[in-house]
Design an enzyme around this catalytic site. Structure first.
Site, short mmCIF file in Angstrom:
data_model
loop_
_atom_site.label_atom_id
_atom_site.label_comp_id
_atom_site.label_asym_id
_atom_site.label_seq_id
_atom_site.Cartn_x
_atom_site.Cartn_y
_atom_site.Cartn_z
N LYS A 179 13.12 10.08 -0.20
CA LYS A 179 14.20 9.55 0.64
C LYS A 179 13.66 8.79 1.87
O LYS A 179 12.76 7.98 1.75
CB LYS A 179 15.14 10.69 1.03
CG LYS A 179 15.79 11.34 -0.18
CD LYS A 179 16.69 12.50 0.19
CE LYS A 179 17.27 13.15 -1.07
NZ LYS A 179 18.09 14.32 -0.76
N ASP B 151 15.77 0.53 1.25
CA ASP B 151 15.47 1.53 0.23
C ASP B 151 16.48 1.51 -0.91
O ASP B 151 16.32 2.24 -1.88
CB ASP B 151 15.43 2.92 0.86
CG ASP B 151 14.34 3.79 0.27
OD1 ASP B 151 13.31 3.24 -0.14
OD2 ASP B 151 14.52 5.01 0.21
N CYS C 42 -13.94 -11.96 -12.52
CA CYS C 42 -15.20 -11.43 -13.05
C CYS C 42 -15.00 -10.97 -14.49
O CYS C 42 -14.04 -10.24 -14.79
CB CYS C 42 -15.68 -10.28 -12.17
SG CYS C 42 -17.16 -9.45 -12.77
N ASP D 264 12.39 14.45 10.75
CA ASP D 264 12.01 14.17 12.13
C ASP D 264 11.46 15.41 12.84
O ASP D 264 10.41 15.35 13.49
CB ASP D 264 13.20 13.58 12.90
CG ASP D 264 14.51 14.31 12.58
OD1 ASP D 264 14.44 15.38 11.95
OD2 ASP D 264 15.58 13.83 12.97
N CYS E 112 -25.25 -16.79 -11.63
CA CYS E 112 -26.26 -17.43 -12.48
C CYS E 112 -26.20 -18.94 -12.27
O CYS E 112 -25.15 -19.57 -12.54
CB CYS E 112 -26.02 -17.07 -13.95
SG CYS E 112 -27.18 -17.84 -15.08
N CYS F 156 -28.49 -12.38 -16.81
CA CYS F 156 -27.13 -12.86 -17.00
C CYS F 156 -26.63 -12.40 -18.37
O CYS F 156 -27.33 -12.57 -19.39
CB CYS F 156 -27.10 -14.37 -16.89
SG CYS F 156 -25.50 -15.11 -17.30
N CYS G 183 -18.78 -11.20 -10.32
CA CYS G 183 -18.58 -10.95 -8.88
C CYS G 183 -19.87 -10.41 -8.27
O CYS G 183 -20.78 -9.96 -8.97
CB CYS G 183 -17.42 -9.99 -8.65
SG CYS G 183 -17.67 -8.36 -9.35
#
Length: 1096
Positions: free
Chosen positions: A551, A410, A39, A797, A58, A81, A66
């Site tokens: 981490k 990681d 777009c 945890d 158009c 347009c 878009c």
């Protein structure tokens, strides 16, 4: 998701999206597939229509715009347009605006008049609208007006389908829709409309459905007398069946009625009975244990009464120190003991699970599961170990289309990536072999380590032949993996390059883009027998300098998001890279709890015990931790569930998103008609008074269990009086504040049963997957605070499980006969102490944070015994201070001749004997109902002293430095593999400062024993009596530190220099102290007597 075997890498913040490992043809095709037209207004991609053609706004110049920009221009702009200035015509699927001409050739009544634009939207509808726009135009959803509806979401048909067929304001869900009559009650002509109707004018009433007088009223939802009698009989039969289920054990052995309050009550056929049941500990074992606990508390009261009232005046400091330490030990014991009051066990029914969800001739209805494997450093976590874990997951006994394995690297190591590529190739041969012969375990390293006697076991010849062939394949696979490891030892100066010459994106560990590679699960990738394989995805999240990555917790949250975009299974299993699946039915065991229709929706996670391979027979450093997993966790399971221990845990995805647990449906109050109304004890009169006092605020706070799981926490739904545009914008902002700016991910959070959005292309999902693992995605969101794994501690945890329990969820402890998972443990002393140090440091961080269970989470769903267990799990490092002081007292008493207890009377002797007997009885009964051997219990006691005198003490000071002074300490990843030879690491000595405190305690107590015995020999028989108590005290410390002494000495082939230095230093200090005491001289002054001889 089909990536055509290419590695996808990129950075959302830098607008980078790169495909690696592709030839020129594939590279060009990928650019066409991913880019398309852009777009010219907002820069997003232009959607593809249902017909497969790109959207054209158009028709004159085809200027690329878009749909959201087109809609916005027609509604808010000049409706022309931007290039040719031609007025936009209304296209199919767009609402009519002022100035549109009458079109005869477009039949689009559903979208032409924007029906339902004034209806307040549910947050899920908002998210679906955002998702639809995102999948078609990427970021174009932000320009889509709230008033514009999407055909697939807000058409008239869909709105009408939401209207329940009412019978005088009462809906009978037991009767099909075609037998309902929609009748508007005459006494509600203009009442408040609860459900939206597809009429723009509220004055237009719904037309009643005509009723045929010749038909029976039951056809329209009204029950005749015979129909009611049949229904009553059916209900009685069902109630009788339910009572039978309760008597047989049901879900909780009939002890607690809160497990069978779901309306979907089980039927008597095998496929509809409960999928699990509770097995309470036998009363003959648990009742004596409870009696001993009560008696021990009473004895402790008498003990402290005596100790406080009988101080030792000549050793007051020693006496006061000992009393303070003993009081703390008693409090610590109580915190540890109370959560064990109601231990239980559980039993699953895998056959019922198959009967219910795997019907013959139909696709499996078992839920999808995403499995997370996390790794960081391939040098400390060998790729061969990770490969075995991945292979055991891919070969699990579960429908292959419902399993997806995500490996989080990681460390962005090319070694891990290449090893995973080799693993995916070997899996094509290993997986069919496992399923063909149903072998256990399905990790090849541990399977081939088993010794099989072919003659004794009468093994089939075909199996022998194929086993030998696959073993040769595995040996070749190991050679290739080890070659990769050897090559990775020396990193090239310019960094690693891939096979096509492209530099490896992760050459800089702290500065690299996100990477995603789908190895298995693509179209065309099958095993050697032509069967489909589970999905295998490599993920390495983006890392940039200046960002906090959190981490392991941050890596797990990245996996949660990327898996939601790619597969979005409703359940997640997370395992460490060294924890392989030892029981191929482990996932089915967890699903027996999660998918149970009566109580499954209340469970946030199913925790399995940790079991370990490669530990020495004597388990010198208590690596198995049997007392915790077989005693403490069973006790917690009888309260609100076990704590999360970081691996071997199956989660409900909705619980990780920070949702509250479904509200418990309270049964209607029972009224009593047997007493007069004026009786104050009558339940009916009291209930009436309570109804009058009920405040509307409490009614507002009550939760609907059927809607709670779909309602986002803290997201306001539409309020009467606020226009739809403000409501839409407000809901969108709250979604993004909680989950981040990804409409695809936000829409997935509302899919309770999982699944990916329909119509989504691989290109859009890949770009969104790269987006959600970008380093800045979590900024200004609730990730790590209320959503996903919680940040703020190295032991994420405990904190994550604690937050879930605070939301009202309960967890379950599953202990199948064959251990579900097995892993590797650090078996040398130094690594073991560092591991305990990390756990204790995390507990100290939680203790000093706002999430401390001592003051956090009151007024929520956390039970008080569960809170006590969490308090005990964060305060135990504090025990290191009184423990070290108490272990020092014996040496001080032996060296000074003082003692912490005065002369013991008969009354005091009885109290001391009763205390020792109660301690022994408690331990014996615990071992009995927990199934723990005395050897495991004794090793646990020994390492409690060793860890408390070393790791816990250092963790306490490090935690205080981190919180108060901001001095951060990085934990080291413990080794996951052994050296050459069995238990080679057991004798490996690594010097660390953690060894200093227990070594000092050991030396001073040994010296104290020598001094005490020498002093008794010198002073004669009378001094032996007071010495026995001091010797017992000192030997208690030495015996507990004996495994530490063996670890320090190694194989006894040689003592490290540092040990000799410390030993000489401490021996010199105590030798000087010895001279100062002068034990060989008489305590009284020297008496001179005449010898009787005349010297003159």
């Amino acid at each position: 998701m089909d990536t055509k075997g290419r590695l996808v890498t990129g950075s959302h913040n830098r607008n980078e999206f790169v495909l690696i490992n592709a030839d020129e043809t594939a590279r060009v095709n990928a650019v066409t597939e991913l880019s398309g037209q852009v777009c010219q207004i907002c820069g997003d991609e232009i959607e593809v229509t249902v017909d497969g053609e790109p959207f054209v706004a158009c028709n004159e110049c085809a200027f690329p715009v878009c749909r959201p920009c087109y809609e916005y221009e027609r509604r808010e702009g000049n409706q022309a347009c931007p290039q040719c200035k031609t007025r936009y015509k209304r296209l199919k699927g767009s609402p009519r605006v002022e100035g549109d001409e009458e079109e005869e050739d477009i039949d689009d009544l559903e979208n032409e008049f924007d029906i339902g634009s004034n209806i307040i939207r549910h947050p899920r509808h908002v998210a679906d609208a955002m998702l639809s726009a995102r999948l078609n135009t990427c970021h174009g959803s932000q320009m889509n007006a709230p008033g514009v509806t999407t055909p697939s979401e807000f058409d008239a048909a869909s709105v009408a389908a939401d209207i329940p067929l009412l019978t005088y304001d009462h809906e009978d869900v037991g009767i099909s829709a075609d037998k309902h009559a929609l009748i508007i009650p005459p006494f509600m002509p203009r009442g408040k409309r609860v459900h939206p109707v597809p009429f723009p004018d509220s004055s237009v009433s719904a037309q009643p459905r005509p009723m045929d007088p010749k038909k029976d009223l039951a056809d329209y939802g009204y029950g005749s007398v015979a129909w009611k009698e049949r229904m009553e009989e059916w209900k009685k039969r069902q109630n009788g069946k339910i009572e039978v289920v309760k008597d047989e054990g049901g879900n909780d052995g009939g002890k607690n009625g809160d497990e069978l309050d779901d309306p979907d009550l089980p039927k008597m056929d095998e496929g509809r009975q409960p999928l699990w049941r509770k097995l309470p500990i036998s009363p003959s074992k648990i009742n004596p244990y409870r009696i001993i606990i009560v008696l021990r508390i009473a004895v402790l009261g008498l003990f402290f009464h005596y100790r406080i009232l009988h101080p030792v005046n000549d050793a007051y400091a020693l006496w006061l120190t000992s009393v303070i330490c003993e009081i703390w030990f008693a409090v610590s014991w109580i915190l540890d003991q109370f959560p064990k009051w109601c231990p239980i066990e559980r039993e699953t029914y895998l056959d019922r699970l198959s009967l219910r969800y795997e019907k013959e001739g139909k696709p499996s209805e078992l839920a999808d599961i995403d499995v997370f494997v996390s790794t960081v450093d391939p040098m400390k976590e060998p790729p061969l170990i990770t490969a075995n874990t991945v292979l055991s997951i891919l070969a699990v006994d579960y429908p292959v289309e419902k399993v997806a394995c995500y490996v989080s690297d990681d460390g962005a190591a090319m070694l891990t990536f290449e090893a995973l590529s080799e693993t995916s190739e070997f899996a094509r041969k290993w997986v069919p072999f496992c399923k063909k012969f149903n072998i256990e375990p399905r990790a090849p390293e541990w399977y081939f380590a088993q010794k099989v006697d072919y003659l004794k076991d009468k093994v089939d010849a075909t199996f022998i032949r194929e086993r030998r062939a696959i073993k040769r394949e595995y040996e070749e696979f190991k050679v290739r993996i080890n070659a990769l490891v050897a090559m990775a030892q020396k990193v090239p100066e310019d960094g690693w390059t891939m096979q096509d010459g492209t530099p490896w994106p992760g050459n800089s560990v702290r500065d690299h883009p996100g990477m995603i590679q789908v190895f298995l699960g693509q179209n065309g990738v099958r095993d050697v027998e032509g069967n489909e394989l589970p999905r295998l995805v490599y993920v390495s999240r983006e890392k940039r300098p200046g960002f906090e990555h959190h981490k392991k917790a941050g890596a797990m949250n990245a996996l949660v998001r990327v898996s939601a975009v790619i597969s979005n299974a409703p359940y997640l299993l997370n395992v460490d890279c060294d924890h392989y699946i030892n029981n191929s039915k482990a996932l089915r065991e967890a699903m027996c709890f999660m998918m149970d229709p009566t109580s499954g929706k209340k469970i946030c996670y199913v925790q399995f015990p940790q079991r370990f391979d490669g530990i020495d027979r004597h388990d010198r450093y208590s690596n198995r931790n049997v007392v915790f997993f077989d005693i403490n966790m069973k006790g917690l399971d009888g309260i609100q569930g076990p704590i999360y221990v970081g691996t071997g845990c199956v989660f409900r995805r909705q619980a990780l998103y920070g949702y509250d647990a479904p509200a418990k449906k309270k049964p209607p109050r029972k009224t009593c008609n047997c007493w007069p109304k004026w009786c104050c004890l009558c339940c009916g009169s009291r209930n009436k008074n309570r109804k009058v006092k009920t405040s509307p605020r409490k009614k507002i706070k009550s939760k609907d269990a059927t809607k709670q799981i779909h309602a986002l926490e803290n997201i306001e739904e539409g309020i009467e009086g606020i226009d739809s545009e403000k409501s839409w914008t407000m809901s969108q902002l709250k979604f993004e504040k909680k989950f981040g700016q990804s409409p695809v991910f936000i829409a997935s959070t509302l899919m309770e049963d999982g699944g990916t959005p329909k119509g989504a292309t691989s290109a859009s999902l890949l770009k969104e997957a790269i987006h959600v693992i970008s380093c800045g995605y979590e900024d200004k969101t609730e990730w790590g605070k209320e959503v996903g794994w919680i940040y703020g501690s190295v032991t994420e945890d405990i904190l994550t499980g604690f937050k879930m329990h605070c939301h009202g969820w309960r967890s379950v402890y599953c202990m199948p006969k064959r251990p579900a998972f097995k892993g590797s443990a650090p078996i040398n002393l130094s690594d073991r102490l560092h591991q305990v140090l990390r756990w204790a440091l995390g507990s100290v961080e939680i203790l000093l944070s706002k999430h401390c269970p001592i003051w956090y989470g009151y007024g929520c769903g956390l039970k008080w015994l569960e809170r006590i267990s969490y308090i005990n799990s964060v305060v135990y490092p504090l025990t290191s201070l009184p423990l070290i002081a108490y272990c020092t007292l014996p040496a001080v008493c032996l060296l000074t001749g003082k003692f912490i207890v005065p002369e013991i009377s008969n009354y005091a002797s009885i109290i001391f004997m009763a205390l020792f007997i109660s301690i022994a009885a408690t331990s014996i009964l615990e071992m009995q109902w927990g199934g723990v051997g005395i050897h495991d219990w004794w090793r646990n006691e020994q390492f409690w002293v060793i860890g408390g005198a070393s790791s816990h003490l250092f963790a306490l000071f490090q935690g205080l430095l981190k919180v108060l002074a901001g001095v951060d300490t990085n934990f080291t990843v413990t080794s996951k593999a052994a050296d050459d030879g069995d238990f080679a690491e057991l004798y490996l000595f690594k010097w660390t400062s953690l060894l200093i405190p227990p070594l000092t305690l050991l030396i001073i107590n040994i010296i104290g024993v020598i001094v005490g015995v020498s002093d008794a020999i010198n002073n004669g028989y009378d001094s032996w009596g007071p010495l026995f108590g001091k010797l017992f005290f000192a030997l208690w410390v030495i015996v507990h530190l004996y495994p530490f002494l063996k670890g320090v000495m190694g194989k006894q082939e040689g003592v490290p220099t540092i040990i000799l230095v410390w030993a000489i230093l401490l021996a010199s200090i105590f030798s000087l102290l010895w001279v100062r005491i002068n034990p060989f001289l008489a305590k009284d002054d020297i008496v001179l007597e005449l010898c009787g001889l005349n010297c003159d």
